[in-house]
Design an enzyme around this catalytic site. Structure first.
Site, PDB file in Angstrom:
ATOM      1  N   LYS A  31      -1.844  13.733  10.998  1.00 35.26           N
ATOM      2  CA  LYS A  31      -0.695  13.216  10.240  1.00 35.26           C
ATOM      3  C   LYS A  31       0.575  13.951  10.679  1.00 35.26           C
ATOM      4  O   LYS A  31       0.727  15.146  10.440  1.00 35.26           O
ATOM      5  CB  LYS A  31      -0.883  13.422   8.736  1.00 35.26           C
ATOM      6  CG  LYS A  31       0.189  12.655   7.951  1.00 35.26           C
ATOM      7  CD  LYS A  31       0.485  13.238   6.590  1.00 35.26           C
ATOM      8  CE  LYS A  31       1.456  14.381   6.601  1.00 35.26           C
ATOM      9  NZ  LYS A  31       2.863  14.041   6.871  1.00 35.26           N
TER      10      LYS A  31
ATOM     11  N   GLU B 231      -0.707  27.606  11.645  1.00 33.40           N
ATOM     12  CA  GLU B 231       0.471  28.141  12.346  1.00 33.40           C
ATOM     13  C   GLU B 231       1.628  27.976  11.375  1.00 33.40           C
ATOM     14  O   GLU B 231       2.101  26.865  11.157  1.00 33.40           O
ATOM     15  CB  GLU B 231       0.724  27.357  13.634  1.00 33.40           C
ATOM     16  CG  GLU B 231      -0.368  27.477  14.669  1.00 33.40           C
ATOM     17  CD  GLU B 231      -0.497  28.863  15.262  1.00 33.40           C
ATOM     18  OE1 GLU B 231       0.428  29.682  15.096  1.00 33.40           O
ATOM     19  OE2 GLU B 231      -1.529  29.137  15.882  1.00 33.40           O
TER      20      GLU B 231
ATOM     21  N   CYS C 265       9.784  28.040  14.573  1.00 32.57           N
ATOM     22  CA  CYS C 265       9.088  29.077  13.793  1.00 32.57           C
ATOM     23  C   CYS C 265       9.277  30.446  14.440  1.00 32.57           C
ATOM     24  O   CYS C 265       9.169  31.463  13.766  1.00 32.57           O
ATOM     25  CB  CYS C 265       7.621  28.733  13.700  1.00 32.57           C
ATOM     26  SG  CYS C 265       6.913  28.339  15.294  1.00 32.57           S
TER      27      CYS C 265
ATOM     28  N   GLU D 137      13.088  32.386   6.285  1.00 34.19           N
ATOM     29  CA  GLU D 137      13.652  31.720   7.455  1.00 34.19           C
ATOM     30  C   GLU D 137      14.874  30.909   7.048  1.00 34.19           C
ATOM     31  O   GLU D 137      14.793  30.104   6.127  1.00 34.19           O
ATOM     32  CB  GLU D 137      12.651  30.702   8.017  1.00 34.19           C
ATOM     33  CG  GLU D 137      11.422  31.252   8.649  1.00 34.19           C
ATOM     34  CD  GLU D 137      10.449  30.110   8.955  1.00 34.19           C
ATOM     35  OE1 GLU D 137      10.173  29.892  10.131  1.00 34.19           O
ATOM     36  OE2 GLU D 137       9.966  29.447   8.027  1.00 34.19           O
TER      37      GLU D 137
HETATM   38  P1  NAP Z   1       6.070  21.669   5.719  1.00 28.26           P
HETATM   39  O1  NAP Z   1       6.874  21.173   4.591  1.00 28.26           O
HETATM   40  O2  NAP Z   1       4.977  22.631   5.460  1.00 28.26           O
HETATM   41  O3  NAP Z   1       5.495  20.344   6.432  1.00 28.26           O
HETATM   42  C1  NAP Z   1       4.631  20.401   7.528  1.00 28.26           C
HETATM   43  C2  NAP Z   1       3.675  19.220   7.454  1.00 28.26           C
HETATM   44  O4  NAP Z   1       2.897  19.303   6.263  1.00 28.26           O
HETATM   45  C3  NAP Z   1       4.377  17.863   7.402  1.00 28.26           C
HETATM   46  O5  NAP Z   1       3.571  16.915   8.069  1.00 28.26           O
HETATM   47  C4  NAP Z   1       4.405  17.579   5.908  1.00 28.26           C
HETATM   48  O6  NAP Z   1       4.524  16.212   5.596  1.00 28.26           O
HETATM   49  C5  NAP Z   1       3.059  18.115   5.488  1.00 28.26           C
HETATM   50  N1  NAP Z   1       2.961  18.468   4.082  1.00 28.26           N
HETATM   51  C6  NAP Z   1       3.942  18.850   3.234  1.00 28.26           C
HETATM   52  N2  NAP Z   1       3.423  19.127   2.021  1.00 28.26           N
HETATM   53  C7  NAP Z   1       2.099  18.905   2.089  1.00 28.26           C
HETATM   54  C8  NAP Z   1       0.994  19.021   1.172  1.00 28.26           C
HETATM   55  N3  NAP Z   1       1.167  19.445  -0.085  1.00 28.26           N
HETATM   56  N4  NAP Z   1      -0.243  18.720   1.617  1.00 28.26           N
HETATM   57  C9  NAP Z   1      -0.447  18.301   2.870  1.00 28.26           C
HETATM   58  N5  NAP Z   1       0.542  18.175   3.794  1.00 28.26           N
HETATM   59  C10 NAP Z   1       1.800  18.486   3.405  1.00 28.26           C
HETATM   60  O7  NAP Z   1       6.921  22.353   6.842  1.00 28.26           O
HETATM   61  P2  NAP Z   1       8.336  21.911   7.379  1.00 28.26           P
HETATM   62  O8  NAP Z   1       9.342  22.549   6.524  1.00 28.26           O
HETATM   63  O9  NAP Z   1       8.402  20.460   7.597  1.00 28.26           O
HETATM   64  O10 NAP Z   1       8.280  22.594   8.819  1.00 28.26           O
HETATM   65  C11 NAP Z   1       8.898  23.782   9.100  1.00 28.26           C
HETATM   66  C12 NAP Z   1       7.935  24.951   8.956  1.00 28.26           C
HETATM   67  O11 NAP Z   1       6.935  24.886   9.969  1.00 28.26           O
HETATM   68  C13 NAP Z   1       8.658  26.250   9.138  1.00 28.26           C
HETATM   69  O12 NAP Z   1       8.237  27.193   8.195  1.00 28.26           O
HETATM   70  C14 NAP Z   1       8.232  26.692  10.542  1.00 28.26           C
HETATM   71  O13 NAP Z   1       8.301  28.057  10.743  1.00 28.26           O
HETATM   72  C15 NAP Z   1       6.839  26.157  10.603  1.00 28.26           C
HETATM   73  N6  NAP Z   1       6.396  26.000  11.984  1.00 28.26           N
HETATM   74  C16 NAP Z   1       5.453  26.858  12.455  1.00 28.26           C
HETATM   75  C17 NAP Z   1       5.041  26.774  13.769  1.00 28.26           C
HETATM   76  C18 NAP Z   1       3.997  27.727  14.272  1.00 28.26           C
HETATM   77  O14 NAP Z   1       3.407  27.434  15.278  1.00 28.26           O
HETATM   78  N7  NAP Z   1       3.740  28.829  13.606  1.00 28.26           N
HETATM   79  C19 NAP Z   1       5.570  25.801  14.615  1.00 28.26           C
HETATM   80  C20 NAP Z   1       6.528  24.930  14.104  1.00 28.26           C
HETATM   81  C21 NAP Z   1       6.919  25.047  12.774  1.00 28.26           C
HETATM   82  P3  NAP Z   1       5.976  15.597   5.242  1.00 28.26           P
HETATM   83  O15 NAP Z   1       6.791  15.719   6.464  1.00 28.26           O
HETATM   84  O16 NAP Z   1       5.683  14.189   4.857  1.00 28.26           O
HETATM   85  O17 NAP Z   1       6.514  16.398   4.106  1.00 28.26           O
END
Ligand code: NAP
Length: 487
Positions: free
Chosen positions: A180, A258, A292, A389
């Protein structure tokens, strides 16, 4: 939508080798963060659609996993080639839904292809061991086996690379996957599926389900509670990672997480300041600060602080903010209005607590989600931007004067993904890089992500590693064959 990426643009999800609508018939819109324009419309799927995708992945598993590694590597290599051949189209789709400059989008697409190529090769090296038996007339061996059906959930900030960094090792290991993508960026994932289909990856081996944010929780719960799914690989925020990890515990699913970072970027007085400044410019402002591994806390030795600031201000003049499709643009929009508000909140909080604004500090005077490249100094540990962040183009400086105190400050976070260290002193480099609690240390460089080395975090930045030989291991079980034979 521009005509040059029509061929890979999809308005359906990809399940069981078919391009499908959602069972409810509902859809949602994908909009360009630079212009607000409609880029595409894709199915808004529910838990029920995900159940179908899991069933498709289950059906595909036996045939795919029974192939030899070489037989799996063939279509994977072809997929990698097709991604490279279509890099311009994929980059155009990526920029239109995510906003990063076209050249950065193309770099990401090439990076995405590198995982597919790497894991096509690694498939053939998933060796077990022959262990000197501890008892007579026995043989001890281990074999690696694919976990089974796996799930992937990816974020919007690297919409192509995060898909292949999960799907490629899963498929190479012999697993199948239901993935997804994020609400903001489903089109890149679907375009990659279109190429996987052309490459001959069989129906059901890779499935992509799409939905807007309102269904993310239900889809996550369906994937994590299913007994048919053996593993979840998630990239996203630490808060969501914790929820998913807890959900996976009920079925003892394997997890790779991650998650977020809060990376220190350390500059010692003996560093080559030109290298430190150009690395800071790259690592901080790439993807408008939305990676990230973006440095979040700049710790500069007090004696070179003013010089670092002067050179940084000069370097920042080279940044060109704008729509990623415009020539020469190096700084695109942030993903959403919500993201803009978070950056504003961090800047305001820092100013209230005594920080100084040296450049930028506000939304850009133009349409779209743009924030000016920003430089701040006098950052302290109590400020919001030191604790979480910022995920935006804000470079926040603090000073230090003692190595021990610096290490304690750099490690004073529950995050531990990346860290950066600039110095010319070999002993100091060794001492400090070993003392940093982070999965990755960039030493005199801001470029730290590669398919050939393990990527992942300490502490609350995650569990497991992606890329490298470790990346495929995350999708395999180790089975011990303990055999007695007659003498
Ligand atoms: P996020 O809100 O955690 O969303 C990531 C994914 O999870 C999206 O597909 C989101 O769907 C889904 N999601 C959200 N809430 C969920 C739930 N309760 N249950 C299941 N899935 C759920 O993260 P983001 O803010 O979009 O992304 C940025 C974050 O990713 C930052 O913290 C960044 O540091 C981290 N990141 C880490 C890495 C690494 O490799 N460590 C790489 C890239 C990014 P929706 O989009 O529909 O909400």
């Amino acid at each position: 939508m521009k005509s040059n990426h029509q061929t890979l643009l999809r308005d359906r999800a990809y399940v069981g080798g078919e391009w499908v609508a959602s069972l409810s018939g509902e859809t949602f819109e994908v909009r360009n963060p630079a212009t607000g324009e409609l880029v595409g419309t894709v199915p808004h799927m529910s838990a029920e659609d995900v159940e179908h995708a899991i069933t498709s992945a289950q059906r595909a598993f036996d045939e795919w996993s029974e192939r030899t590694a070489t037989e799996r590597a063939g279509p994977l290599r072809k997929w990698a080639r097709l991604i490279v051949d279509h890099a311009d189209e994929l980059a155009a789709i990526l920029t239109s839904e995510q906003g990063k400059p076209l050249s950065d989008a193309k770099n990401e697409v090439i990076f995405a292809a590198s995982f597919v190529e790497w894991f096509a090769e690694e498939a053939r090296r998933t060796y077990g061991d022959t262990i000197p038996a501890a008892r007579r007339n026995m043989s001890f061996t281990t074999v690696k086996e694919p976990i089974g059906v796996t799930a992937g959930i990816t974020p919007w900030n690297l919409p192509s690379a995060m898909v292949t960094r999960k799907a490629a090792p899963a498929l190479a290991a012999g697993c199948t996957m239901v993935l997804k993508p994020a609400e903001h960026t489903p089109l890149s994932a679907l375009a990659l599926c279109a190429l996987a289909e052309r490459a001959g990856i069989p129906p059901g081996v890779l499935n992509v389900v799409t939905a807007d944010r309102s269904a993310a929780e239900a889809i996550g719960r369906t994937l994590t509670s299913s007994e048919a799914v053996g593993k979840l690989s998630f990239t996203g925020s630490t808060s969501v990672g914790k929820i998913l990890s807890a959900q996976c515990a009920a079925t003892m699913k394997r997890v790779s997480l991650e998650l977020g970072g809060n990376s220190p970027f350390i500059v010692f007085a003996d560093a080559d300041l030109d290298v430190a400044v150009s690395s800071a410019l790259f690592a901080k402002f790439r993807n408008a600060g939305q990676t990230c591994i973006a440095p979040n806390r700049f710790l500069v030795e007090a004696s070179v602080h003013d010089e670092f600031v002067a050179r940084m201000l000069k370097a920042m003049e080279s940044l060109k903010l704008g729509d990623g499709t415009e020539a020469g643009v190096t700084l695109g929009p942030v993903i959403s209005e919500e993201a803009l508000r978070k950056i504003e909140r961090h800047v305001e909080n820092a100013l209230e607590l005594g920080a100084s604004l040296l450049a930028g500090g506000k939304r850009a005077q133009r349409k779209g989600n743009f924030f000016e490249p920003t430089l701040m100094s006098g950052i302290t540990e109590s400020m919001a931007m030191s604790c979480e962040e910022t995920f935006g183009p804000v470079l926040a400086l603090a000073t230090f004067s003692d190595e021990r105190e610096l290490i304690a400050r750099a490690n004073a976070t529950r995050m531990g993904l990346a860290s950066y260290l600039f110095s010319r002193d070999a002993s100091r480099i060794y001492r400090v890089s070993r003392a940093l609690h982070a999965g990755i240390v960039g030493i005199n460089t801001g470029m730290i992500a590669t398919e050939v080395a393990p990527f992942g975090g300490y502490k609350e930045s995650g569990v497991g590693r992606e890329g490298a030989r470790e990346g495929i291991d995350e999708f395999m079980e180790t089975k011990f064959l303990c055999q007695a034979f007659s003498a």
